[in-house]
Design a protein around this motif. Structure first.
Motif, short mmCIF file in Angstrom:
data_model
loop_
_atom_site.label_atom_id
_atom_site.label_comp_id
_atom_site.label_asym_id
_atom_site.label_seq_id
_atom_site.Cartn_x
_atom_site.Cartn_y
_atom_site.Cartn_z
N UNK A 17 3.34 -2.89 2.89
CA UNK A 17 4.58 -3.37 2.28
C UNK A 17 4.29 -4.76 1.73
N UNK A 18 4.38 -4.90 0.43
CA UNK A 18 3.94 -6.12 -0.24
C UNK A 18 5.07 -6.70 -1.08
N UNK A 19 5.80 -7.65 -0.50
CA UNK A 19 6.85 -8.34 -1.24
C UNK A 19 6.30 -9.51 -2.05
N UNK B 34 7.12 -2.12 -4.15
CA UNK B 34 6.65 -3.01 -3.07
C UNK B 34 5.74 -2.29 -2.08
N UNK B 35 5.26 -1.09 -2.44
CA UNK B 35 4.37 -0.33 -1.58
C UNK B 35 3.05 -0.08 -2.30
N UNK B 36 1.94 -0.38 -1.63
CA UNK B 36 0.62 -0.20 -2.26
C UNK B 36 -0.40 0.30 -1.25
N UNK B 37 -1.34 1.14 -1.69
CA UNK B 37 -2.45 1.43 -0.80
C UNK B 37 -3.25 0.15 -0.57
N UNK B 38 -3.81 0.01 0.62
CA UNK B 38 -4.56 -1.20 0.96
C UNK B 38 -5.91 -0.81 1.54
N UNK B 39 -6.81 -1.76 1.53
CA UNK B 39 -8.11 -1.55 2.15
C UNK B 39 -8.42 -2.74 3.05
N UNK C 197 14.11 -13.64 -0.60
CA UNK C 197 14.75 -12.72 0.34
C UNK C 197 15.90 -11.96 -0.32
N UNK C 198 16.61 -12.62 -1.25
CA UNK C 198 17.73 -11.96 -1.91
C UNK C 198 17.26 -10.72 -2.69
N UNK C 199 16.09 -10.83 -3.31
CA UNK C 199 15.56 -9.70 -4.07
C UNK C 199 14.97 -8.64 -3.13
N UNK C 200 14.38 -9.10 -2.03
CA UNK C 200 13.78 -8.17 -1.08
C UNK C 200 14.82 -7.23 -0.48
N UNK D 142 9.67 -17.43 6.41
CA UNK D 142 9.28 -16.46 5.37
C UNK D 142 8.75 -15.18 6.01
N UNK D 143 9.52 -14.63 6.94
CA UNK D 143 9.06 -13.53 7.78
C UNK D 143 8.77 -12.24 7.02
N UNK D 144 9.29 -12.07 5.82
CA UNK D 144 9.09 -10.83 5.05
C UNK D 144 7.87 -10.92 4.12
N UNK D 145 7.19 -12.08 4.09
CA UNK D 145 6.07 -12.30 3.19
C UNK D 145 4.75 -12.42 3.96
#
Length: 301
Positions: free
Chosen positions: A60-62, A39-44, A67-70, A99-102
């Motif tokens: 951080x890219x979910x 769930x972690x990626x370099x971004x631009x 949420x259960x999987x996150x 959907x606060x984690x997305x």
């Protein structure tokens, strides 16, 4: 033009600065638990695209994860809960709160279009110069970027040509003199060459304009990258210094590319380019209406 659909996209829209972390922190979390790498990626973003000498931040890219999987990603979710969730709670948008984690807009269509590519082409939404740059597909394009889902340097050569710049300038909306690039206005309407190959494959490089455009675009990209790395400049500074200097290699490479692209269209120097492009656009739209094949932002071969 329908032929240009599903090739150009806005980058992911986050809504929450807490999604963005440093590369060092991302590596620490991955070292602590290798599962975090999922769930972690370099971004631009727009700034790092303009200034490629800067180290990319990570995100951080979910994506569309429930949420259960996150909850399986302890450190990343904790960070989002502590930073993004409180910010989202101040928003009136109920979906953002729930959907606060997305990301607000994770761009599933863009991600699908990027699958299998080695890179994509990106431009800041607002920039002084209409110049696309290739970006490795492992890097997630986020806010302030427009993306073309192609890794064909022929396509990159066309959109970095004077012909495309004229099309953009004629329709442009500006912000403090800079161009605000919108894909629906500039890219989806843009008519690509319809018969660039002039024959059937296989082609000899000296005979085929598509291969020549690819080669010249590669040469231009490699020169720009070398100059920016040597001078520790961003792309705007490079173009400020050299683009309008006729004797500079940057200017010369662009002129050589422009000549090749003109040939791909079959245009002549004396032509009114905008009139020709508008005529071609209308012709292609009519063909699409009749159900005929039109070449858009696809690789010719």
């Amino acid at each position: 033009l329908k032929a240009n659909k599903n090739y150009s996209f806005e980058g992911c829209k986050l809504i929450g600065k807490g999604f963005i972390i440093s590369k060092n922190l991302a590596k620490q979390w991955i070292k602590k638990n290798s599962k975090n790498e999922e769930v972690l990626r370099p971004m631009i973003d727009g700034q790092s695209l303009i200034n490629p000498c800067r180290e990319n931040e990570w995100v951080i890219d979910f994506y569309q994860m429930p949420i259960e999987e996150a909850f399986n990603y302890k450190e990343p979710l904790k960070r989002i809960r502590e930073t993004v969730k409180p910010e989202r709670e101040t928003k009136k948008n109920q979906k953002l709160q729930e959907k606060w984690w997305l990301f607000e807009r994770p761009r599933p269509a863009m991600r699908k279009a990027l699958r299998g590519l080695s890179c994509y082409f990106a431009i800041p939404k607002v920039s002084k110069y209409t110049v696309f740059s290739p970006v490795d597909v492992s890097v997630l394009p986020c806010e302030a970027n427009m993306v073309i889902a192609s890794d064909d340097y022929y396509i990159l050569g066309i959109v970095n040509s004077d012909i495309h710049r004229q099309w953009v300038k004629a329709q442009s909306s500006t912000l403090k003199g800079d161009t605000r690039y919108t894909n629906t206005t500039y890219f989806e309407t843009f008519p690509f060459p319809q018969n660039p190959c002039r024959g059937e494959p296989p082609f000899a490089p000296t005979d085929n304009i598509v291969i020549q455009i690819r080669d010249k675009t590669t040469e231009l990209h490699e020169y720009r990258s070398q100059q920016m790395e040597q001078k520790q400049w961003g792309i705007t500074q490079l173009y400020n210094e050299y683009f309008h200097e006729p004797a500079s290699k940057l200017s010369q490479l662009h002129k050589e590319l422009d000549k090749l692209v003109m040939s791909a269209y079959g245009f002549k120097a004396k032509d009114d380019i905008l009139a020709k492009l508008l005529e071609l656009n209308s012709e292609l739209a009519a063909k699409e209406k009749r159900g005929e094949k039109v070449i858009g932002a696809e690789s010719p071969f």
